[in-house]
Design a protein around this motif. Structure first.
Motif, short mmCIF file in Angstrom:
data_model
loop_
_atom_site.label_atom_id
_atom_site.label_comp_id
_atom_site.label_asym_id
_atom_site.label_seq_id
_atom_site.Cartn_x
_atom_site.Cartn_y
_atom_site.Cartn_z
N VAL A 95 42.59 56.68 42.69
CA VAL A 95 42.09 57.89 43.35
C VAL A 95 41.53 57.61 44.74
CG1 VAL A 95 41.67 59.28 41.30
CG2 VAL A 95 39.94 57.63 42.05
N MET A 96 41.26 56.37 45.06
CA MET A 96 40.88 56.02 46.43
C MET A 96 41.23 54.56 46.67
SD MET A 96 36.70 56.04 46.12
CE MET A 96 36.42 55.31 47.72
N HIS A 97 41.70 54.26 47.88
CA HIS A 97 42.16 52.91 48.19
C HIS A 97 41.50 52.40 49.46
CE1 HIS A 97 44.83 49.43 48.24
NE2 HIS A 97 44.97 49.64 49.54
N ASP A 98 40.73 51.34 49.32
CA ASP A 98 40.15 50.63 50.46
C ASP A 98 39.44 51.60 51.41
OD1 ASP A 98 39.67 48.10 51.46
OD2 ASP A 98 41.29 48.20 52.92
N ARG A 99 38.71 52.52 50.83
CA ARG A 99 38.01 53.54 51.62
C ARG A 99 36.77 52.93 52.28
NH1 ARG A 99 38.08 58.75 53.94
NH2 ARG A 99 35.90 59.38 54.19
N GLU A 100 36.60 53.15 53.56
CA GLU A 100 35.45 52.62 54.29
C GLU A 100 34.27 53.59 54.23
OE1 GLU A 100 36.36 51.60 58.30
OE2 GLU A 100 37.40 49.74 57.74
N PHE A 101 33.09 53.02 53.99
CA PHE A 101 31.84 53.78 54.07
C PHE A 101 31.00 53.11 55.15
CE2 PHE A 101 33.54 54.68 49.94
CZ PHE A 101 33.32 56.04 49.79
N ARG A 102 30.95 53.78 56.30
CA ARG A 102 30.35 53.19 57.48
C ARG A 102 29.07 53.93 57.90
NH1 ARG A 102 32.77 50.02 61.40
NH2 ARG A 102 34.78 50.34 60.34
N ASN A 103 29.10 55.26 57.87
CA ASN A 103 27.98 56.04 58.36
C ASN A 103 27.87 57.32 57.56
OD1 ASN A 103 25.98 57.38 59.72
ND2 ASN A 103 26.83 57.05 61.75
N GLY A 104 26.91 57.35 56.64
CA GLY A 104 26.72 58.53 55.81
C GLY A 104 25.95 59.64 56.49
N TYR A 105 25.53 59.41 57.73
CA TYR A 105 24.71 60.41 58.43
C TYR A 105 25.29 60.74 59.80
CZ TYR A 105 21.85 58.66 54.72
OH TYR A 105 21.44 58.27 53.48
N GLY A 106 26.59 60.50 59.95
CA GLY A 106 27.26 60.83 61.20
C GLY A 106 27.55 62.31 61.28
N SER A 107 28.35 62.68 62.26
CA SER A 107 28.72 64.07 62.44
C SER A 107 30.23 64.16 62.65
CB SER A 107 27.98 64.68 63.64
OG SER A 107 28.29 66.05 63.77
N PRO A 108 31.01 64.31 61.58
CA PRO A 108 30.55 64.52 60.20
C PRO A 108 30.29 63.19 59.49
CG PRO A 108 32.93 64.66 60.28
CD PRO A 108 32.48 64.44 61.69
N PRO A 109 29.55 63.20 58.39
CA PRO A 109 29.34 61.97 57.61
C PRO A 109 30.63 61.55 56.92
CG PRO A 109 28.42 63.85 56.46
CD PRO A 109 28.85 64.35 57.81
N ASP A 110 30.74 60.26 56.61
CA ASP A 110 31.95 59.78 55.94
C ASP A 110 31.79 59.74 54.42
OD1 ASP A 110 30.34 57.58 55.43
OD2 ASP A 110 31.39 56.22 56.80
N THR A 111 30.78 60.42 53.91
CA THR A 111 30.56 60.49 52.47
C THR A 111 30.16 61.91 52.11
OG1 THR A 111 29.50 59.34 50.62
CG2 THR A 111 28.10 59.84 52.51
N PRO A 112 30.48 62.43 50.95
CA PRO A 112 31.24 61.76 49.90
C PRO A 112 32.74 61.77 50.17
CG PRO A 112 30.69 63.98 49.19
CD PRO A 112 30.00 63.77 50.52
N TYR A 113 33.42 60.79 49.62
CA TYR A 113 34.88 60.80 49.60
C TYR A 113 35.31 61.72 48.46
CZ TYR A 113 39.64 59.39 48.52
OH TYR A 113 40.98 59.39 48.25
N THR A 114 36.26 62.59 48.73
CA THR A 114 36.72 63.52 47.70
C THR A 114 38.23 63.45 47.56
OG1 THR A 114 36.88 65.35 49.28
CG2 THR A 114 34.80 65.11 48.08
N ALA A 115 38.69 63.67 46.34
CA ALA A 115 40.11 63.68 46.04
C ALA A 115 40.31 64.50 44.77
CB ALA A 115 40.64 62.25 45.86
N THR A 116 41.55 64.66 44.38
CA THR A 116 41.87 65.32 43.11
C THR A 116 42.39 64.28 42.13
OG1 THR A 116 42.39 67.42 44.18
CG2 THR A 116 43.28 67.07 41.97
N LEU A 117 41.77 64.20 40.98
CA LEU A 117 42.19 63.28 39.93
C LEU A 117 43.08 64.04 38.95
CD1 LEU A 117 42.09 60.68 38.22
CD2 LEU A 117 39.92 61.49 37.27
#
Length: 554
Positions: free
Chosen positions: A61-83
């Motif tokens: 459901v996710m591959h090698d996803r980077e989490f770099r800045n959760g408070y950016g604009s926009p933030p890079d979290t949460p990662y969302t997908a369809t399972l």
């Protein structure tokens, strides 16, 4: 370099409650400098999951996803997908397993993250702190009990990891996630799961707002109900609540900057305002806690797979059968009110229904659940930032109710006998600490009607011992030594008609040490010994591992 006492919690707050804070000891060196450029990938002596040998299908459901800045604009979290469950391995399943693989290099704090499927939390975890050269780690999680969500078809999947990177904290977390669906066989039949899952959604509890509620409507043919609570304390004090001082000591020694409210925390569940049970959280210590050298490469107990605390709410089923919304709540007892201090989490509810009836009826017949635990505190303040205190807490709760089903009247009685004791000695303004915590929990459920009398009993022991000392000599040399003894011991038994039908045990201990010296010489050293023993349907298991300075001992 000034000696910083432990309880000052002089840490850099990074803003959001989803973050795990850095080590509380500001005397610690840069994260990647403790053992040189690298240490062994995190590993543990705990028993790996037993997986069915049936045909299986894996969905990434996710591959090698980077989490770099959760408070950016926009933030890079949460990662969302369809399972989407695989058509080639359609349910029902014998097991479903979530696998996570992570990598990180550079310098970074440990971070809390959550995984949700269909809005239901299925994992609460934290990341390891990296080495300069980089590490990789794996987490496996049995998510079979959430199969009712997956059987309903495609579901939203989310992984929320709020990281922060800058010129100093360079570590970028890269995560891959997959789920493996195992088909059935004669040896591996379809797993027994609840018929329906409900959830409160995420909650956030502070001293100013200690309660969260959600109105839920339950099936009118409800027969059994179990609650599952994910939770953790966040902030400079609540992450270390188990080491907090009584308010009287904090008030008498304001220069220490110590955390107050004492070391005991409970989260109380309620149904329509009536207390229905309590969770006493395990003192999880993350890979930046106290001294990062303690946890390289072996993480603290539950650090990568935080507990999901379970409570049997079946005695209350009779109150929930009218088809109307009912208020489910959770409340934390007095907690620190400093910035970012909060208890976060989520409550899931597993509903078993009567397949032979459209409606059930029932009644709560006995309710002896304390509105809050009985807590006592004894304190000896020796002056000069030194003191001794002992805090105890206890619960002796009982609830009984019946449900009239298509297969008879079922009566369920739940008993909880819980005991907590914390003894702490603080000397030299917090530079000399001895902490001895012990929690003993016994929860039992007895069921009668619709067949033989059935009982289940779970006993858990949760000891934590810490010694921490910092000294400074006349020449300005500082020496810091930390030692811990963590444990988790569990025995679960099931009996039918007075005959024991199942018994499982876990005996898990972890003993890490760390030593730092600065001045006439530089010392950065750490070691750990972890021992895990278990018995159960899969047979006995035993493994012991040892490490020195970040690497396994042969």
């Amino acid at each position: 370099m000034a000696v910083r006492p432990l309880l000052r919690r002089a840490v850099r707050l990074l803003g959001a409650t989803a973050l795990t804070l850095a080590a509380t000891l500001t005397t610690a060196g840069p994260a990647h400098a403790d053992f040189g450029a690298d240490y062994h990938d995190p590993y543990t002596a705990t028993r790996p999951l037993t997986r069915p040998d049936t045909r299986s299908c894996t969905v990434e459901v996710m591959h090698d996803r980077e989490f770099r800045n959760g408070y950016g604009s926009p933030p890079d979290t949460p990662y969302t997908a369809t399972l989407t469950p695989p058509a080639d391995c359609a349910g029902p399943w014998s097991a479903v397993v979530l696998d996570l693989h992570g990598e990180v290099a550079g310098r970074q704090f440990d971070r809390i993250f959550s995984v949700r499927i269909g809005g239901v939390q299925v994992l609460l975890s934290s990341t390891p702190e990296p080495s300069k050269d980089g590490i990789a780690w794996n987490v496996e999680r049995d998510v079979t009990r959430y199969a009712p969500l997956l059987a309903a078809g495609p579901q939203p999947f989310s992984l929320d990891l709020a990281n922060v990177t800058d010129a100093t904290y360079t570590g970028v977390y890269r995560i891959t996630a997959s789920l493996t669906f195992y088909t059935t066989s004669d040896r591996w039949p379809a797993a027994r799961t609840a018929d329906r899952l409900l959830t409160t959604g995420p909650f956030s509890l502070t001293q100013a707002a200690p309660t969260a509620t959600r109105d839920l409507t339950f099936p009118q043919n409800l027969e059994r109900l179990t609650a599952e609570v994910y939770t953790r304390g966040g902030g400079a004090c609540e992450e270390f609540a188990y080491a907090s001082a009584p308010d009287a000591f904090v008030s008498a020694n304001p220069s220490l900057g110590a955390c107050g409210k004492g070391p005991f925390r409970e989260l109380r569940l309620s149904v329509d305002g009536r207390v229905a049970g309590a969770v006493w959280p395990y003192p999880v210590i993350y890979t930046g806690g106290w001294d990062p050298l303690l946890w390289r490469p072996v993480p603290g107990i539950f650090a990568f797979d935080l507990p999901a605390y379970r409570l049997d709410l079946t005695p209350y089923v009779g109150l929930l059968l009218d088809g109307r919304p009912h208020t489910v709540g959770i409340t934390v007892n007095a907690s620190e009110a400093q910035s970012n201090d909060v208890w976060t989490g989520q409550m899931n509810l597993f509903a078993d229904t009567d397949h032979g009836a459209a409606r059930t009826t029932g009644q709560l017949t006995d309710h002896r659940v304390a509105p809050e635990a009985a807590v006592t505190t004894t304190l000896a303040d020796h002056g000069g930032g030194s003191g001794d205190w002992t805090v105890t807490a206890a619960r002796h709760d009982r609830a009984r109710g019946w449900v009239q089903t298509s297969h008879g009247r079922i009566t369920t009685e739940v008993r909880d006998d819980l005991a907590f004791r914390s003894a702490q000695q603080l000397r030299d303004g917090g530079n000399d600490v001895a902490l001895h915590d012990a929690t003993d929990l016994t929860r039992s459920t007895a069921t009668s009607g619709g067949g033989p009398h059935r009982t289940t009993t779970v006993h858990e022991g949760e000891p934590l011992d810490v010694t921490y000392r910092v000294t400074r000599d006349a020449a300005g040399n500082t020496d810091q030594q930390t030692a811990m003894d963590l444990g988790y011991h569990r025995e679960a038994t099931a009996a039918t008609g007075g005959h024991v039908t199942e018994c499982t045990t876990v005996d898990h201990t972890l003993r890490p040490t760390a030593h730092r010296h600065d001045g006439d010489r530089t010392v950065r050293t750490g070691s750990s010994t972890e021992d895990y023993r278990g018995t159960g349907p899969d047979g006995p298991y035993h493994r012991t591992i040892g490490t020195v300075d970040g690497w396994p001992v042969p």
